[in-house]
Design an enzyme around this catalytic site. Sequence first.
Site, mmCIF file in Angstrom:
data_model
loop_
_atom_site.group_PDB
_atom_site.id
_atom_site.type_symbol
_atom_site.label_atom_id
_atom_site.label_comp_id
_atom_site.label_asym_id
_atom_site.label_seq_id
_atom_site.Cartn_x
_atom_site.Cartn_y
_atom_site.Cartn_z
ATOM 1 N N GLY A 33 0.807 -1.220 0.000
ATOM 2 C CA GLY A 33 0.000 0.000 0.000
ATOM 3 C C GLY A 33 0.837 1.265 0.000
ATOM 4 O O GLY A 33 2.027 1.245 -0.273
ATOM 5 N N LEU A 35 0.431 3.677 -2.196
ATOM 6 C CA LEU A 35 0.829 3.476 -3.588
ATOM 7 C C LEU A 35 1.454 4.717 -4.213
ATOM 8 O O LEU A 35 1.060 5.844 -3.933
ATOM 9 C CB LEU A 35 -0.403 3.051 -4.403
ATOM 10 N N GLU A 37 3.863 5.859 -8.102
ATOM 11 C CA GLU A 37 3.871 5.521 -9.535
ATOM 12 C C GLU A 37 4.563 4.197 -9.856
ATOM 13 O O GLU A 37 4.270 3.569 -10.869
ATOM 14 C CB GLU A 37 4.501 6.657 -10.342
ATOM 15 N N HIS A 39 4.164 1.437 -8.129
ATOM 16 C CA HIS A 39 3.093 0.440 -8.033
ATOM 17 C C HIS A 39 2.164 0.522 -9.247
ATOM 18 O O HIS A 39 1.704 -0.494 -9.755
ATOM 19 C CB HIS A 39 2.253 0.685 -6.767
HETATM 20 P P1 AMP Z 1 5.963 -2.463 -1.656
HETATM 21 O O1 AMP Z 1 4.593 -1.914 -1.532
HETATM 22 O O2 AMP Z 1 7.057 -1.474 -1.393
HETATM 23 O O3 AMP Z 1 6.146 -3.775 -0.922
HETATM 24 O O4 AMP Z 1 6.158 -2.822 -3.188
HETATM 25 C C1 AMP Z 1 5.221 -3.607 -3.885
HETATM 26 C C2 AMP Z 1 5.775 -3.919 -5.247
HETATM 27 O O5 AMP Z 1 6.050 -2.707 -5.938
HETATM 28 C C3 AMP Z 1 7.099 -4.707 -5.204
HETATM 29 O O6 AMP Z 1 7.105 -5.689 -6.213
HETATM 30 C C4 AMP Z 1 8.120 -3.636 -5.459
HETATM 31 O O7 AMP Z 1 9.309 -4.131 -6.061
HETATM 32 C C5 AMP Z 1 7.380 -2.737 -6.409
HETATM 33 N N1 AMP Z 1 7.951 -1.380 -6.394
HETATM 34 C C6 AMP Z 1 8.157 -0.579 -5.319
HETATM 35 N N2 AMP Z 1 8.743 0.565 -5.695
HETATM 36 C C7 AMP Z 1 8.911 0.499 -7.049
HETATM 37 C C8 AMP Z 1 9.470 1.382 -8.035
HETATM 38 N N3 AMP Z 1 9.969 2.571 -7.712
HETATM 39 N N4 AMP Z 1 9.466 0.969 -9.319
HETATM 40 C C9 AMP Z 1 8.954 -0.251 -9.674
HETATM 41 N N5 AMP Z 1 8.426 -1.116 -8.786
HETATM 42 C C10 AMP Z 1 8.394 -0.752 -7.500
#
Ligand code: AMP
Length: 283
Positions: A33, A35, A37, A39
């Site tokens: 969560g 969220l 860009e 995500h």
């Molecule tokens: P999180 O909510 O931080 O656990 O991330 C959820 C998903 O989003 C994971 O697969 C992360 O690798 C991906 N994610 C987080 N930040 C980025 C970003 N800046 N660019 C691309 N994917 C991301």
Amino acid sequence: MTMKVIESLSQMRSWSRMMHHEGHTIGLVPTMGYLHEGHLSLIQTARKHSDRTVVSIFVNPTQFAPGEDLEAYPRDFQRDRRICEEQGADVVFYPSNEIMYPEDHKTYVVTEDLAGRLCGASRPIHFKGVTTIVTKLFNIVEPDVAVFGQKDAQQALIIKRMVRDLNFDVEILISPTVREEDGLAMSSRNKYMTHGQRRQAPVLYQSLQMAKDEFVKGDLSPELIKNNIIDNIKTASEAKIDYVQIVNTEDFTETDLEKGDILIALAVFFGKARLIDNVIIKR
Ligand code: AMP
């Protein structure tokens, strides 16, 4: 179709079964969560590769060690829900801790060796929590495709290995890192930084790009390139390095760097924010 918010396991399962029964494929985007860009690009990747999209929002307690930022982790469900709807998600799966981890929960999934290297050296229980929650989400949602971000390179590679080793019937897609204009990788944790820290944080991506160029040129040894990254990051007064590593993408060790893909990964604290970033050199 209006977007649904599903909180119960049985409802999530019956929705997925119904979709499969109707011949649809399901794409899952697991998130914690708050969220941004990064995500959103994962949601769009999922939509491109499947005809129904589920975004899970769950701040997974088992991937945080005591003393880490579980309580402080930013949350804003109403905003996340609105964003998912705007992005065209079909379901937000939003389970509670009690549902995901009843008191007598005793079973975990571990990817041996890989989970102890890089980030796993300073966060020993982290990847055990990640592989366990992703396994649970795969069993509940039964996706055909699941999308993860390149930003968490070690996580993405560990999940790919877990899927292969445990014969999960799901395709793993890795979506490129989305960055701020100054190169800083987007992260829900960026908000922990003060203005001063935020101003210095782009040094991480600058150092990685410099290292990638040096690596491709081929004049310097990995050891020297790593030292250059460290020296460059140290020019930022607020940076405290956790690790900088140049490893192969198979087992995250420094062996066999001449062949196969190379991962240059780092974790650096800026105040309370532990930031990670990486580049991959494809061979
Ligand atoms: P999180 O909510 O931080 O656990 O991330 C959820 C998903 O989003 C994971 O697969 C992360 O690798 C991906 N994610 C987080 N930040 C980025 C970003 N800046 N660019 C691309 N994917 C991301």
